[in-house]
Scaffold this motif. Structure first.
Motif, PDB file in Angstrom:
ATOM      1  N   SER A 129       0.823  -1.217   0.000  1.00 33.51           N
ATOM      2  CA  SER A 129       0.000   0.000   0.000  1.00 33.51           C
ATOM      3  C   SER A 129       0.849   1.256   0.000  1.00 33.51           C
ATOM      4  N   ARG A 317      -6.843  -4.964   6.739  1.00 35.06           N
ATOM      5  CA  ARG A 317      -7.185  -5.047   5.312  1.00 35.06           C
ATOM      6  C   ARG A 317      -7.133  -3.673   4.662  1.00 35.06           C
ATOM      7  N   ALA A 318      -7.674  -2.673   5.347  1.00 37.80           N
ATOM      8  CA  ALA A 318      -7.693  -1.329   4.782  1.00 37.80           C
ATOM      9  C   ALA A 318      -6.278  -0.776   4.607  1.00 37.80           C
ATOM     10  N   SER A 322      -5.110  -1.061   0.461  1.00 38.29           N
ATOM     11  CA  SER A 322      -5.430   0.218  -0.165  1.00 38.29           C
ATOM     12  C   SER A 322      -4.210   0.763  -0.901  1.00 38.29           C
ATOM     13  N   ASN A 323      -4.389   1.928  -1.485  1.00 41.46           N
ATOM     14  CA  ASN A 323      -3.290   2.689  -2.066  1.00 41.46           C
ATOM     15  C   ASN A 323      -3.201   3.987  -1.270  1.00 41.46           C
ATOM     16  N   ILE A 324      -2.260   4.039  -0.342  1.00 39.11           N
ATOM     17  CA  ILE A 324      -2.191   5.175   0.589  1.00 39.11           C
ATOM     18  C   ILE A 324      -1.973   6.484  -0.146  1.00 39.11           C
ATOM     19  N   PHE A 327      -5.211   7.532  -1.691  1.00 36.79           N
ATOM     20  CA  PHE A 327      -6.150   7.876  -0.624  1.00 36.79           C
ATOM     21  C   PHE A 327      -5.922   9.307  -0.146  1.00 36.79           C
TER      22      PHE A 327
END
Length: 563
Positions: A129, A317-318, A322-324, A327
């Motif tokens: 991420s 999971r988050a 994710s793609n920080i 985000f």
């Protein structure tokens, strides 16, 4: 804790410990650098690149590498991913890693070569991420491996202690807490193709790792021969301690009868079982171990034979799936819109009301009406409205500061990237800093200036008297914000030098802007507020102080008058 440098003394200690203890004679030591090992590194040939001189693998490989471990007929390919930025800037804009196109091609070659081996384990510093990569993407590239083991997030200071997930490719991603402060380490094993692991604090003895049946949460049906669990004849457990294991036993589903674990070889302990008894649903296996010194440990974990699985928790999971960077880019864009669009809309409405093409909105709630007035007065004054809006629009586009992003190398930092040492580093954590800048300074500054100019407006058109508490309330918020911004500007000076302090619109110039807006809102001339007065105090817009006194009789009467 504020600077951005590496200490060669620490690197020398690291190298000396590995060699003086003789651990390299008995252990395959695979190290890979992270963002702290990349502070202030202008190039791979830089003298500051201590990883190449003092680490074990850095002397053989400049960046990513693959190591093959063979035992009997099995072989495991370990692929190390170096996602450090090149060049390596100082903090704070080195938090996100990047795999360049050339590095991605090298990793693709490793992935192809790993197909000749039984198993593949990926490892690196950054979670996926926190890695920017070109197509096909780092997660897809790692998809055939059993697991990707990483660190970097430090379990968010203990808030997310078990940061594990299963990616969409079916393989595991396992973040590990740090050794420096948390003293956390991982023990992992591959048992007939079944990957198992446990994370422990230093000093935990005995160490227990159940390899068959494996933990149900971490089962990978597309990567592991899970059918072997149903076909197995023995429970298999690995046990370690500082002295001999005196007692080891296991039971399933809180059974009253414990099965004794017998020692086979090394750390391996086994007990016969009948898997057909547990073919449906989730079951619990519990292992108890005691060593000769009386230290005891117990491990309980779920398993299943029909692919039943518990769910991973939301936050792991988050954070790992994710793609920080995207985000925070999204949040930054939202905050820019929040700081610009409502003010522009309110200014447009102001002109419509002045032109008698619209009636002024009257919110039902008193507090909403009060803040509508404050923001309305702000947008009606050009010398307040335009600096605030232009600054908010500038942050996503213009340079934030110019300074020594790397020691001896002047760079320019934008929200969308950094230009330094003839290289371009795409924006990543810069969006997070832009988001927090808007959240903790720019948006509060809008509200504080609106509050201040509203006091000025009321004192000129409604209530000329001002008590000390009201005066203090008028100024303390703005001064507090400016003080906090100057502290952050000071931290930028520590990190990037005097040039970054002087040529720093993000921090220094924003603080100066706050001072200017505070002064303007505190000393605003009455004529500049007539537009707001036409809307909010139409009866008083052409009155001077003498006229108000004559109309109401006294200043005390004026103080009691309603808007």
């Amino acid at each position: 804790m504020l600077g951005s440098r590496q200490y060669v003394e620490e690197w020398a200690i690291y190298s000396n410990v590995l060699r003086s203890t003789g651990v390299l004679n008995n252990t395959v030591w695979l190290d890979i650098r992270g963002n702290h090992d990349n502070f202030n590194v202008a190039s791979l040939a830089s003298e500051e690149n201590y990883y190449q001189k003092y680490s074990i693998q850095g002397q053989r490989h400049q960046r990513s590498y693959m190591y093959t471990y063979t035992r009997g007929s099995d072989s495991v390919a370990f692929i190390a991913v170096d996602a450090c930025l090149l060049p390596g800037p100082r903090r704070p804009f080195n938090f996100i890693g990047m795999v360049t196109a050339s590095e991605m091609r090298l990793l693709e070659e490793f992935e192809m070569a790993s197909m000749r081996h039984n198993y593949t384990i990926w490892f690196g510093h950054y979670p996926t991420s926190c890695i920017l990569s070109s197509e096909p993407g780092i997660r897809r590239l790692m998809g055939r491996g059993l697991a990707y083991m990483c660190g970097h997030l430090h379990t968010l200071g203990g808030l997310v202690p078990n940061m594990y997930t299963r990616q969409h490719t079916g393989s595991l991603e396992l973040e590990l807490g740090d050794w420096k402060d948390g003293r956390i380490f991982r023990v992992a094993a591959i048992d007939h193709g079944l990957f198992s692991f446990t994370d422990l604090n230093h000093g935990t003895w005995p160490i227990i790792l159940v390899t068959n049946p494996k933990h149900a949460l971490y089962a990978m049906k597309h990567h592991e021969p899970l059918h072997l669990i149903k076909e197995s004849t023995h429970i298999r457990v690995l046990l370690w301690s500082l002295c001999a294991i005196a007692e080891a036993r296991v039971r399933i589903d809180d059974s009253n009868s414990w099965l004794a674990l017998s020692h086979e070889e090394g750390p391996l302990y086994v007990a016969k079982w009948n898997p057909n008894t547990y073919v449906e649903g989730l079951h619990l296996i519990e292992v108890f171990a005691r060593d000769a010194s009386g230290r005891v440990a117990t491990l309980t974990q779920p398993f299943s034979l029909d692919e039943s699985q518990p769910s991973f928790r939301f936050w792991p999971r988050a954070l790992l799936m994710s793609n920080i960077s995207m985000f925070f880019q999204f949040l930054f864009g939202i905050m820019v819109c929040v700081c610009v669009v409502p003010l522009c809309v309110l200014r447009y409405i102001h002109h419509l009301v002045l032109e008698r093409r619209m009636i002024r909105p009257r919110p039902k709630w008193k507090i909403c009406n009060m803040w509508l007035r404050k923001l309305w007065v702000l947008v009606s004054v050009d010398r307040l409205f335009w600096p605030i809006v232009v600054t908010a629009v500038y942050l996503p586009v213009g340079p934030w500061f110019v300074g020594e992003v790397i020691e001896g190398h002047i760079g320019v930092v934008f929200a969308w990237g950094t230009i330094v040492n003839r290289s371009y580093l795409p924006g990543s954590l810069t969006y997070a800093y832009g988001f927090f800048q808007m959240l903790v300074f720019h948006l509060p500054l809008i509200l504080a200036v609106a509050h201040c100019i509203d006091f000025r407006f009321l004192s000129l058109y409604v209530d000329p008297l001002c008590s000390f508490p009201r005066y203090l309330c008028r100024h303390v918020c703005v001064l507090l914000l400016i003080t906090m911004q100057m502290i952050t500007a000071y931290s930028f000076w520590l990190a990037y030098g005097t040039m970054a302090l002087l040529l720093g619109p993000l921090r220094t110039w924003s603080a100066i802007l706050g001072i200017i807006l505070w002064y303007q809102s505190s000393t605003m001339h009455k004529d500049l507020l007539r537009g707001a007065a036409e809307v909010w105090a139409p009866r008083c817009q052409d009155w001077d102080d003498d006229t108000i006194s004559k109309a109401y009789g006294s200043q005390e009467h004026v103080a009691q008058s309603d808007l």
